[in-house]
Design a protein around this motif. Structure first.
Motif, short mmCIF file in Angstrom:
data_model
loop_
_atom_site.label_atom_id
_atom_site.label_comp_id
_atom_site.label_asym_id
_atom_site.label_seq_id
_atom_site.Cartn_x
_atom_site.Cartn_y
_atom_site.Cartn_z
N ILE A 95 37.60 -55.10 -2.50
CA ILE A 95 36.86 -53.89 -2.87
C ILE A 95 37.83 -52.95 -3.55
CG2 ILE A 95 35.70 -51.83 -1.93
CD1 ILE A 95 34.47 -53.51 0.20
N ILE A 151 27.91 -54.38 -0.48
CA ILE A 151 29.06 -53.47 -0.43
C ILE A 151 28.63 -52.05 -0.10
CG2 ILE A 151 31.07 -52.56 -1.70
CD1 ILE A 151 31.23 -55.60 -1.35
N PHE A 152 27.52 -51.60 -0.68
CA PHE A 152 27.22 -50.17 -0.61
C PHE A 152 26.18 -49.76 0.44
CE2 PHE A 152 29.41 -50.23 -4.63
CZ PHE A 152 30.13 -49.04 -4.59
N TYR A 155 27.16 -49.64 4.42
CA TYR A 155 28.32 -48.75 4.60
C TYR A 155 27.90 -47.30 4.37
CZ TYR A 155 33.20 -47.11 4.12
OH TYR A 155 34.39 -46.45 4.26
N THR A 156 27.14 -47.09 3.30
CA THR A 156 26.74 -45.73 2.94
C THR A 156 25.73 -45.18 3.95
OG1 THR A 156 27.19 -46.16 0.63
CG2 THR A 156 25.75 -44.30 1.09
N TRP A 160 26.81 -41.80 5.57
CA TRP A 160 26.09 -40.57 5.17
C TRP A 160 24.72 -40.43 5.83
CZ3 TRP A 160 29.02 -37.14 2.62
CH2 TRP A 160 30.15 -37.62 1.96
N VAL A 171 29.65 -39.75 -5.33
CA VAL A 171 30.26 -40.31 -4.12
C VAL A 171 30.38 -41.83 -4.23
CG1 VAL A 171 30.01 -40.61 -1.63
CG2 VAL A 171 29.55 -38.38 -2.67
N ARG A 174 32.94 -43.11 -6.71
CA ARG A 174 34.36 -43.15 -6.37
C ARG A 174 34.86 -44.60 -6.26
NH1 ARG A 174 36.71 -38.78 -3.48
NH2 ARG A 174 37.73 -40.24 -2.05
N VAL A 175 33.95 -45.50 -5.93
CA VAL A 175 34.32 -46.91 -5.76
C VAL A 175 33.47 -47.73 -6.75
CG1 VAL A 175 34.54 -48.78 -4.10
CG2 VAL A 175 34.71 -46.42 -3.32
N TYR A 185 42.86 -50.61 -4.46
CA TYR A 185 41.72 -49.71 -4.25
C TYR A 185 41.72 -48.59 -5.27
CZ TYR A 185 38.01 -47.71 -1.34
OH TYR A 185 36.79 -47.27 -0.87
N ASN A 284 36.76 -52.82 5.28
CA ASN A 284 35.46 -52.14 5.34
C ASN A 284 34.42 -53.09 5.90
OD1 ASN A 284 36.70 -50.01 4.08
ND2 ASN A 284 35.50 -50.08 2.20
N THR A 286 30.91 -53.78 5.59
CA THR A 286 29.89 -53.34 4.65
C THR A 286 28.50 -53.89 4.95
OG1 THR A 286 30.51 -55.11 3.16
CG2 THR A 286 31.57 -52.99 2.80
N ARG A 293 34.86 -48.65 8.91
CA ARG A 293 36.07 -49.38 8.52
C ARG A 293 37.09 -49.37 9.64
NH1 ARG A 293 37.87 -44.96 3.85
NH2 ARG A 293 38.05 -43.20 5.26
N TYR A 329 33.42 -34.16 5.64
CA TYR A 329 32.87 -34.35 4.29
C TYR A 329 31.73 -33.38 4.03
CZ TYR A 329 34.92 -39.11 4.65
OH TYR A 329 35.75 -40.19 4.82
N TYR A 364 34.28 -32.51 -2.37
CA TYR A 364 34.91 -33.76 -1.96
C TYR A 364 36.18 -33.96 -2.79
CZ TYR A 364 34.44 -38.69 -0.34
OH TYR A 364 34.58 -39.92 0.24
#
Ligand code: UDP
Length: 381
Positions: A95, A151-152, A155-156, A160, A171, A174-175, A185, A284, A286, A293, A329, A364
């Motif tokens: 990632i 991946i998202f 985790y998100t 959040w 946000v 960022r990745v 990373y 992570n 995910t 993580r 955050y 952020y």
């Protein structure tokens, strides 16, 4: 007694203090409610001698030579290229999702898919997942769906409490999906960890005859603003100097317009009597687990020879302002940013009351952005 007062002793406050003390010859007082310096970058040796980050992993990276050179005055660096893998159903994938990840996921289909991605976005491109998802081409869509799902999404949701489509696109951006074989990373020019840790860096930063630090001290208890008259009082005396405030602005004003929403984290530290717990500094989770993580600190500090190891798991949660909870955050969206503007409006008539940093600006920011802003603010004062 003092020319400037700074609330908060993280990077924002400490860098601004040093600059005002050194370049402007100001006598600076820093107040911090905690019993240590360094804000959320504070690190310390745990009972097993492992250098841990008490408030979660902080990894320095920047493209700014100015910031790197500035901090290099106060620390040497452990040159460390941070690499992260995602644990996806037991398989470890690099990632950000990059061309190596593509190969691991798509095998012999990867070269064709790579060609298509590169033709569309260019070699080395950094493509936000939400942008990739907008593409009509079925193969690009297939990759986007894979990355989104694996991946998202989970985790998100954990981090959040919302899906990537519901949060500020900056946000998840960022990745990005990275069209290169760089498994790091971050792709910034300068990256590393303070050789003796962040706290040691802060000790040097604050070691100046014009700086006094008062710990265990709430800014709110000593500072009073007369908003009508545009006057600042410190310990009930009129204060005519500059004040830099780096705390949560809503709490300073007793949340009079309501609370600014933040996400918080609970950190669970575990120690193991074996040399390594996992393959990378950060793994992570995910698609599974309640934590987002796991960080294994020895990779970050370079204590690679140690026979034992300490890790931390991060469990995200809503910040409710309870005792001991920490707002990490800001949750940026038009509604929350609007509420923040209401608070900011309160201090608009106080040109000597400056807001700086993640909390006070409700943004952020990475470490390097904060350092840069602190340098700029101190220059302006
Ligand atoms: N993110 C994700 N999966 C990952 C890494 C990141 O969904 O494996 C999303 C998630 O929403 C996260 C955001 O990207 O909050 C930014 O990630 P970053 O690693 O920059 O977060 P930080 O280290 O600042 O907590």
């Amino acid at each position: 007694m003092y020319d400037s007062i700074i609330i908060g002793c993280g990077f924002a406050g400490a860098v601004a203090a040093r600059e005002l003390a050194e370049k402007k010859g100001k006598k600076v007082l820093i107040l911090d409610s905690r019993d240590h310096i360094g804000g959320n970058c504070y690190d310390r040796y745990d009972e097993f001698g492992v250098l841990i980050h008490q408030y979660g992993p902080h990894i320095f990276h920047t493209n700014s030579k100015r910031v790197y050179d500035y901090l290099s005055r106060f620390t040497d660096w452990y040159e460390f290229s941070h690499k992260v893998v995602g644990n996806v159903h037991g398989k470890e994938l690099p990632i950000p999702f990059n061309l190596n990840t593509l190969e691991m996921v798509y095998g012999e289909r990867a070269p064709e898919l790579e060609k298509k991605l590169v033709a569309q976005f260019g070699e080395g491109a950094r493509v936000p997942i939400l942008e990739l998802m907008n593409h009509e081409d079925p193969e690009l869509k297939e990759i986007a769906d894979f990355v989104y799902e694996n991946i998202f999404l989970k985790y998100t949701m954990k981090q959040w409490g919302k899906s990537p489509k519901e949060i500020d696109p900056a946000v998840s951006g960022r990745v990005p999906v990275l069209l290169s074989r760089d498994n790091r990373y971050f792709q910034d020019t300068y990256q590393g960890m303070p050789l003796d840790g962040y706290t040691a860096l802060f000790e040097k930063l604050l070691d100046h005859e014009n700086i006094e630090v008062r710990l265990n001290c709430q800014g709110k208890d000593c500072l009073r603003l007369d908003l009508e008259q545009g006057k600042i009082y410190f310990e009930e005396q009129r204060f005519e100097g500059d004040v830099i405030f780096t705390g949560a602005l809503d709490e300073f004003f007793d949340c009079r317009f309501g609370r600014l929403p933040y996400r918080s984290l609970e950190f669970c530290f575990e120690h193991y009597d074996k040399p390594f717990f996992q393959s990378h500094g950060v793994v992570n989770y995910t698609v599974s687990e309640e934590y987002t993580r796991i960080t294994e600190f020895k990779y970050l500090s370079g204590q690679m020879e140690k026979e034992d190891t300490t890790i931390v798991k991060e469990y995200p949660m809503a910040y409710e302002g309870k005792d001991g909870e920490i707002p990490y955050y800001a949750i940026n969206n038009p509604e929350n940013d609007g509420l923040f503007e209401k608070y900011r409006g309160l201090v608009e008539k106080l040109p000597k009351f400056h807001l700086l940093g993640r909390l006070a600006e409700y943004k952020y920011y990475n470490i390097d952005a904060i350092v840069e802003r602190a340098l700029e603010l101190a220059e302006r004062i």
